[in-house]
Design a protein around this motif. Sequence first.
Motif, PDB file in Angstrom:
ATOM      1  N   LEU A 149      -2.050  -4.228   2.577  1.00  0.00           N
ATOM      2  CA  LEU A 149      -1.075  -3.253   2.829  1.00  0.00           C
ATOM      3  C   LEU A 149      -1.282  -1.941   3.998  1.00  0.00           C
ATOM      4  O   LEU A 149      -0.614  -1.871   5.153  1.00  0.00           O
ATOM      5  CB  LEU A 149      -0.746  -2.511   1.574  1.00  0.00           C
ATOM      6  CG  LEU A 149      -0.048  -3.389   0.626  1.00  0.00           C
ATOM      7  CD1 LEU A 149       0.292  -2.642  -0.650  1.00  0.00           C
ATOM      8  CD2 LEU A 149       1.454  -3.866   1.013  1.00  0.00           C
ATOM      9  N   ILE A 150      -2.546  -1.667   3.902  1.00  0.00           N
ATOM     10  CA  ILE A 150      -3.075  -0.438   4.646  1.00  0.00           C
ATOM     11  C   ILE A 150      -3.302  -1.317   6.171  1.00  0.00           C
ATOM     12  O   ILE A 150      -2.889  -0.479   7.282  1.00  0.00           O
ATOM     13  CB  ILE A 150      -4.234   0.096   4.149  1.00  0.00           C
ATOM     14  CG1 ILE A 150      -4.253   0.888   3.084  1.00  0.00           C
ATOM     15  CG2 ILE A 150      -5.013   0.988   5.188  1.00  0.00           C
ATOM     16  CD1 ILE A 150      -5.309   1.438   2.303  1.00  0.00           C
ATOM     17  N   PHE A 156       1.207  -1.833  12.428  1.00  0.00           N
ATOM     18  CA  PHE A 156       2.600  -1.282  12.884  1.00  0.00           C
ATOM     19  C   PHE A 156       2.523   0.087  13.684  1.00  0.00           C
ATOM     20  O   PHE A 156       3.173   0.007  14.604  1.00  0.00           O
ATOM     21  CB  PHE A 156       3.315  -1.201  11.666  1.00  0.00           C
ATOM     22  CG  PHE A 156       4.855  -0.775  12.035  1.00  0.00           C
ATOM     23  CD1 PHE A 156       5.830  -1.703  12.286  1.00  0.00           C
ATOM     24  CD2 PHE A 156       5.091   0.541  11.826  1.00  0.00           C
ATOM     25  CE1 PHE A 156       7.080  -1.266  12.668  1.00  0.00           C
ATOM     26  CE2 PHE A 156       6.452   1.158  12.220  1.00  0.00           C
ATOM     27  CZ  PHE A 156       7.426   0.203  12.625  1.00  0.00           C
ATOM     28  N   MET A 157       1.545   0.936  13.165  1.00  0.00           N
ATOM     29  CA  MET A 157       1.798   1.989  13.809  1.00  0.00           C
ATOM     30  C   MET A 157       1.058   2.102  15.338  1.00  0.00           C
ATOM     31  O   MET A 157       1.475   2.902  16.064  1.00  0.00           O
ATOM     32  CB  MET A 157       0.750   3.077  13.031  1.00  0.00           C
ATOM     33  CG  MET A 157       1.437   3.438  11.758  1.00  0.00           C
ATOM     34  SD  MET A 157       3.403   4.109  12.131  1.00  0.00           S
ATOM     35  CE  MET A 157       3.056   5.775  12.793  1.00  0.00           C
ATOM     36  N   ARG A 179       1.512  -0.015   3.785  1.00  0.00           N
ATOM     37  CA  ARG A 179       1.240   1.420   3.157  1.00  0.00           C
ATOM     38  C   ARG A 179       0.751   2.218   4.244  1.00  0.00           C
ATOM     39  O   ARG A 179      -0.443   2.036   4.791  1.00  0.00           O
ATOM     40  CB  ARG A 179      -0.141   0.965   2.038  1.00  0.00           C
ATOM     41  CG  ARG A 179      -0.439   2.293   1.338  1.00  0.00           C
ATOM     42  CD  ARG A 179      -1.210   2.278   0.348  1.00  0.00           C
ATOM     43  NE  ARG A 179      -0.150   1.677  -0.749  1.00  0.00           N
ATOM     44  CZ  ARG A 179      -0.555   1.148  -1.855  1.00  0.00           C
ATOM     45  NH1 ARG A 179      -1.841   0.906  -2.274  1.00  0.00           N
ATOM     46  NH2 ARG A 179       0.278   0.671  -2.755  1.00  0.00           N
ATOM     47  N   PHE A 180       1.607   3.101   4.458  1.00  0.00           N
ATOM     48  CA  PHE A 180       1.647   4.039   5.664  1.00  0.00           C
ATOM     49  C   PHE A 180       0.704   5.440   5.268  1.00  0.00           C
ATOM     50  O   PHE A 180       0.314   5.653   4.311  1.00  0.00           O
ATOM     51  CB  PHE A 180       2.866   4.725   6.036  1.00  0.00           C
ATOM     52  CG  PHE A 180       3.875   3.749   6.507  1.00  0.00           C
ATOM     53  CD1 PHE A 180       3.687   3.185   7.859  1.00  0.00           C
ATOM     54  CD2 PHE A 180       4.874   3.196   5.872  1.00  0.00           C
ATOM     55  CE1 PHE A 180       4.674   2.549   8.458  1.00  0.00           C
ATOM     56  CE2 PHE A 180       5.790   2.430   6.461  1.00  0.00           C
ATOM     57  CZ  PHE A 180       5.613   1.831   7.809  1.00  0.00           C
ATOM     58  N   CYS A 205       3.176   5.386   1.041  1.00  0.00           N
ATOM     59  CA  CYS A 205       2.494   6.261   1.554  1.00  0.00           C
ATOM     60  C   CYS A 205       1.229   6.198   0.935  1.00  0.00           C
ATOM     61  O   CYS A 205       0.564   7.343   0.653  1.00  0.00           O
ATOM     62  CB  CYS A 205       3.009   7.393   1.837  1.00  0.00           C
ATOM     63  SG  CYS A 205       4.047   7.199   3.156  1.00  0.00           S
ATOM     64  N   GLY A 206       1.146   5.387  -0.133  1.00  0.00           N
ATOM     65  CA  GLY A 206       0.159   5.339  -1.357  1.00  0.00           C
ATOM     66  C   GLY A 206       0.807   5.371  -2.567  1.00  0.00           C
ATOM     67  O   GLY A 206       1.859   5.978  -2.779  1.00  0.00           O
ATOM     68  N   GLU A 207       0.183   4.561  -3.640  1.00  0.00           N
ATOM     69  CA  GLU A 207       0.791   4.721  -4.964  1.00  0.00           C
ATOM     70  C   GLU A 207       1.158   6.093  -5.425  1.00  0.00           C
ATOM     71  O   GLU A 207       0.420   7.175  -5.400  1.00  0.00           O
ATOM     72  CB  GLU A 207      -0.186   4.164  -6.361  1.00  0.00           C
ATOM     73  CG  GLU A 207      -0.252   2.492  -5.726  1.00  0.00           C
ATOM     74  CD  GLU A 207      -0.970   2.020  -6.823  1.00  0.00           C
ATOM     75  OE1 GLU A 207      -1.183   2.457  -8.151  1.00  0.00           O
ATOM     76  OE2 GLU A 207      -1.643   0.723  -6.521  1.00  0.00           O
TER      77      GLU A 207
END
Length: 398
Positions: A149-150, A156-157, A179-180, A205-207
């Motif tokens: 995810l990270i 993507f960024m 996961r941004f 953006c994290g759990e």
Amino acid sequence: MGKGSRDDRLSALPDDILVNILDRLNVPEAARTSILARRWGQLCAKLSRLIISVQDFLPEGVLHTNVSVEELVRTNAAVVQATESILARRNPGEHTIRLLSTTFYLRDDAPLSIGRAVGHVMATHLVEVAKFTVRTGKDDIAEIDDDELITCARKFMVFFDACSNAFGGLTSLDLENLRFGESDISSILVSCKQLKHLHLYNCDCGEHSTLQVDHAHLSELCIVQCLLSHVKLSWLPQLTQLVFDGWIDYDDPLFIGHVPLLKAVSLTNVALSSNKMFKLSEFLSSTSVQNLKLGFKSEKIWVQPECPTQSLASVFRQLRFVNLVNIPEGYDLTWTMFILEAAPLLKDLYITVCAYLNISFCNMVLMLVQMSALLKIYFHLCCFCHAGMGSCVFNGDG
């Protein structure tokens, strides 16, 4: 064709009619017409709808959910080639592009190539609707770990930072499995000034993170299976549709601020017997919702029945349509009465029930008949059942 005629009737049609026909094809099909004659190749440069999707380049019978790594690379390259080729044919400013939609995998440098081609077209053409659908190649959340995810979000960024022209004119964005960083989504919203539709699937953006959304033009927001503790819709003056499917925190997970045009709301969640129940009057306190869908992927109803109050009546005063999906076994419809009592303009009530065919189900059907006669509301009841269970459809028009 008449005797001695060298042209078929289709080719004799005016350009605008032929372009209208080609607009109804996907890009690979439209591009293949260019081999017919030079004229057909020129028509492809006039298309107003350009929908370029990896799905159209996969072998027949192969879905994007089970594509191999090799096939993923090949189809992504085909999307890049098609995007660059068809956009390069167009004369700057000559024909309006009413829809430019690209669906591609977040892999290698393909997104950068697509983004730069789209950004160049936006700078030289009038593009009414521009959409990116960014896939990671996996749909099953269970198959994706935190590191993936990270990593996908970082890719993507990089794409986002390198293609600011494209994102600046984007009107629709679909993202999955990302996961941004803490401020990444805010940066995306700030840069995508024309954005109207945002769909997030398994993005956070994290759990247990918080998503705050402020945007001047966003009209549709869809949040599905995102590990977010809180969603704050602080300032969305154009928002008309909201989908919020699945949340992990049971302490006021949704805050709705300035959303004066919000008309359609869909809320779906898993609720265990130990979890708290929510009052819709608090969830929707600042709205005048007209279309309400409530989904129950759960062992209990997560909506708290309420007594008729002025606050509840204010929330439901414009309510026209209610859809209740997958009501758990063992519940009758008495808990829905507060919605009916508080919604004087209600027209349609759709109900899907998963239940064993026992006495409680029969009581539910009887109650529907009584409510239909009393309230003059159309009901549609479907019981979708598993092994050992039956099915029933009830329609009533009071």
